[in-house]
Design a protein around this motif. Sequence first.
Motif, PDB file in Angstrom:
ATOM      1  N   SER A   1       0.856  -1.184   0.000  1.00  0.00           N
ATOM      2  CA  SER A   1       0.000   0.000   0.000  1.00  0.00           C
ATOM      3  C   SER A   1       0.890   1.232   0.000  1.00  0.00           C
ATOM      4  O   SER A   1       1.908   1.271   0.697  1.00  0.00           O
ATOM      5  N   ILE A   2       0.519   2.244  -0.784  1.00  0.00           N
ATOM      6  CA  ILE A   2       1.320   3.461  -0.951  1.00  0.00           C
ATOM      7  C   ILE A   2       0.549   4.635  -0.381  1.00  0.00           C
ATOM      8  O   ILE A   2      -0.655   4.784  -0.632  1.00  0.00           O
ATOM      9  N   GLY A   3       1.217   5.474   0.405  1.00  0.00           N
ATOM     10  CA  GLY A   3       0.598   6.658   0.996  1.00  0.00           C
ATOM     11  C   GLY A   3       1.173   7.921   0.401  1.00  0.00           C
ATOM     12  O   GLY A   3       2.352   7.976   0.028  1.00  0.00           O
ATOM     13  N   ILE A   4       0.350   8.954   0.311  1.00  0.00           N
ATOM     14  CA  ILE A   4       0.779  10.265  -0.193  1.00  0.00           C
ATOM     15  C   ILE A   4       0.476  11.303   0.877  1.00  0.00           C
ATOM     16  O   ILE A   4      -0.654  11.389   1.370  1.00  0.00           O
ATOM     17  N   PHE A   5       1.483  12.108   1.229  1.00  0.00           N
ATOM     18  CA  PHE A   5       1.350  13.167   2.231  1.00  0.00           C
ATOM     19  C   PHE A   5       1.559  14.507   1.542  1.00  0.00           C
ATOM     20  O   PHE A   5       2.606  14.748   0.935  1.00  0.00           O
ATOM     21  N   LEU A   6       0.551  15.375   1.632  1.00  0.00           N
ATOM     22  CA  LEU A   6       0.632  16.702   1.027  1.00  0.00           C
ATOM     23  C   LEU A   6       0.539  17.758   2.118  1.00  0.00           C
ATOM     24  O   LEU A   6      -0.452  17.819   2.847  1.00  0.00           O
ATOM     25  N   ASP A   7       1.585  18.573   2.227  1.00  0.00           N
ATOM     26  CA  ASP A   7       1.579  19.749   3.106  1.00  0.00           C
ATOM     27  C   ASP A   7       1.357  20.963   2.216  1.00  0.00           C
ATOM     28  O   ASP A   7       2.306  21.498   1.624  1.00  0.00           O
ATOM     29  N   TYR A   8       0.105  21.373   2.098  1.00  0.00           N
ATOM     30  CA  TYR A   8      -0.256  22.431   1.150  1.00  0.00           C
ATOM     31  C   TYR A   8       0.430  23.745   1.516  1.00  0.00           C
ATOM     32  O   TYR A   8       0.938  24.459   0.638  1.00  0.00           O
ATOM     33  N   ASP A   9       0.437  24.082   2.810  1.00  0.00           N
ATOM     34  CA  ASP A   9       0.967  25.384   3.237  1.00  0.00           C
ATOM     35  C   ASP A   9       2.466  25.498   2.986  1.00  0.00           C
ATOM     36  O   ASP A   9       2.965  26.568   2.652  1.00  0.00           O
ATOM     37  N   LYS A  10       3.216  24.394   3.138  1.00  0.00           N
ATOM     38  CA  LYS A  10       4.662  24.420   2.909  1.00  0.00           C
ATOM     39  C   LYS A  10       5.031  23.996   1.487  1.00  0.00           C
ATOM     40  O   LYS A  10       6.218  24.015   1.135  1.00  0.00           O
ATOM     41  N   GLY A  11       4.047  23.589   0.684  1.00  0.00           N
ATOM     42  CA  GLY A  11       4.325  23.170  -0.685  1.00  0.00           C
ATOM     43  C   GLY A  11       5.231  21.959  -0.740  1.00  0.00           C
ATOM     44  O   GLY A  11       6.266  21.972  -1.422  1.00  0.00           O
ATOM     45  N   ARG A  12       4.842  20.895  -0.015  1.00  0.00           N
ATOM     46  CA  ARG A  12       5.676  19.708   0.065  1.00  0.00           C
ATOM     47  C   ARG A  12       4.817  18.463  -0.134  1.00  0.00           C
ATOM     48  O   ARG A  12       3.711  18.373   0.412  1.00  0.00           O
ATOM     49  N   VAL A  13       5.299  17.500  -0.924  1.00  0.00           N
ATOM     50  CA  VAL A  13       4.593  16.248  -1.135  1.00  0.00           C
ATOM     51  C   VAL A  13       5.571  15.102  -0.892  1.00  0.00           C
ATOM     52  O   VAL A  13       6.751  15.199  -1.244  1.00  0.00           O
ATOM     53  N   ALA A  14       5.091  14.020  -0.248  1.00  0.00           N
ATOM     54  CA  ALA A  14       5.940  12.872   0.068  1.00  0.00           C
ATOM     55  C   ALA A  14       5.164  11.592  -0.199  1.00  0.00           C
ATOM     56  O   ALA A  14       3.935  11.562  -0.074  1.00  0.00           O
ATOM     57  N   PHE A  15       5.895  10.541  -0.545  1.00  0.00           N
ATOM     58  CA  PHE A  15       5.302   9.234  -0.852  1.00  0.00           C
ATOM     59  C   PHE A  15       5.825   8.215   0.165  1.00  0.00           C
ATOM     60  O   PHE A  15       7.033   8.152   0.431  1.00  0.00           O
ATOM     61  N   TYR A  16       4.905   7.407   0.718  1.00  0.00           N
ATOM     62  CA  TYR A  16       5.222   6.523   1.842  1.00  0.00           C
ATOM     63  C   TYR A  16       4.947   5.058   1.505  1.00  0.00           C
ATOM     64  O   TYR A  16       4.018   4.751   0.745  1.00  0.00           O
TER      65      TYR A  16
END
Length: 574
Positions: A511-526
Amino acid sequence: MCDLCKPPPQESTKSCMDCSASYCNECFKIYHPWGTVKAQHEYVGPTTNFRPKILMCPEHETERINMYCELCRRPVCHLCKLGGNHSNHRVTTMSSAYKTLKEKLSKDIDYLIGKESQVKSQISELNLLMKETECNGERAKEEAVTHFEKLFEILEERKSSVLKAIDASKKLRLDKFQTQVEEYQGLLENNGLVGYAQEVLKETDQSCFVQTAKQLHLRIQKATESLKSFRPAAQTSFEDYVVNTSKQTELLGELSFFSSGIDVPEINEEQSKVYNNVLINWYHPEKDKADSYVLEYRKINRDEEMLSWNEIEVCGTSKVISDLESNCNYAFRVRAYKGSICSPCSRELILHTPPAPVFSFLFDEKCGYNNEHLLLNLKRDRVESRAGFNLLLAADRIQVGYYTSLDYIIGDIGITKGKHFWAFRVEPYSYLVKAGVASSDKLQEWLRSPRDAVSPRYEQDSGHDSGSEDACFDSSQPFTLVTIGMKKFFIPKSATSANEPENRVLPMPTSIGIFLDYDKGRVAFYDMDHMKCLYERQVDCSHTMYPAFALMGSGGVQLEEPITAKYLEYQEHM
């Protein structure tokens, strides 16, 4: 009264159940003489309640019971067989049933008589076990008392030591205060230093006065300075002697009886999972041996500090826990209870919660969705690519350099602020799937462009080693997509990481997770199995951001379902 006496009748002494009559002693001898059939009749004390010798059917009161239902194992009448509840059952004659049951009962009695010595032996063994249990119970009580008395001795010893230390510190401080009091009392008129100075002032000899007054002046000056900066000689607080018993109190609260008679439950790591909530599932070899379970969990701080355990009583073998903090490690363990006796705790399971609250959305069937290439289920949480047939139809164009296009599908809810996390599964048979985030204006650009002209080789972040991708991996783009396919996870090129293919290809997580921090403009894949970050980069969040997916060739994407109480129903069913 006797039913057969000549008037006046005598009081009866016996009643014959076969004759349904009562008799006095004389009449009974006359009508039931020795050596005749009537002498074998059943008789009781005087009564007026004569039961019928012939059994009657409880459902058909006027019918005699004359058959035996083998299915229900009970006597019935002929009406029960003809049209009653036993019409389709197999019945036999009463004589046959009598013979069969009598033979079985005789065999059972013979067997029990033959096993009489064995039964007596087992009874003796049980009596010994009862005595042994009683002795062992008393011994266990004595051992428990011994353990608690040792604890009491330790506590009394520590109590005495602490009280002595407090008394010693108190005496030392009081002595210091007393000395300081005496020093200050010397400063009062007619006492100590002041009285001595007054006597010196009476000295008329100038040389003697100067010699004495010089030292006296220094002493008075020093006393005056102490008045200006008054400081107690000791502290009144005993904070250093406050006994911290929080850990000991927690340990004492966990004191319980561990019994080898209750198996230790084991947490099932494969069926336990974390997403919006945490699902803990455990296995107990013999469920009937436990009345209930206690699930314990606690947060583990970054400095490995262990907080106190939270406890939840559970009747089944699984539990959903909510309201846990994001991006934290939690430890879980479970123990079984049978009455007041509990098993030892299971091995602890450590789970890491997602880095942000879970963002719930479904696939959008109205924006960009191409039902000729993609198949969306009714719940809109699963999409499959059926591009194989269309590829065959375009076989003639493939010979002249035609490239199959990507088919996009996005989430039906956009993100305009905050931190969000979502997860999905990619089917192992998938050829090429792209997943990530994209801004609303970039999606409009993609969806407006003609599909036949789009080539994945020239599409930025497509997973292919194109020149355009290398040129802008340092810049912030309005989208970020990673490539998953052929059971592999492909990390895009970057300026800091090694760009050799072997360093950019990882096994595809379950299973793959996606984390989006809109305010800091950052995206990560878990990697959801271990909550480990596989890839992270900046993303331009100046517009509304949407979860974005693209498929090429055969493939499937399933959104991760939130953990709810229905998981418990499923586990109970299993």
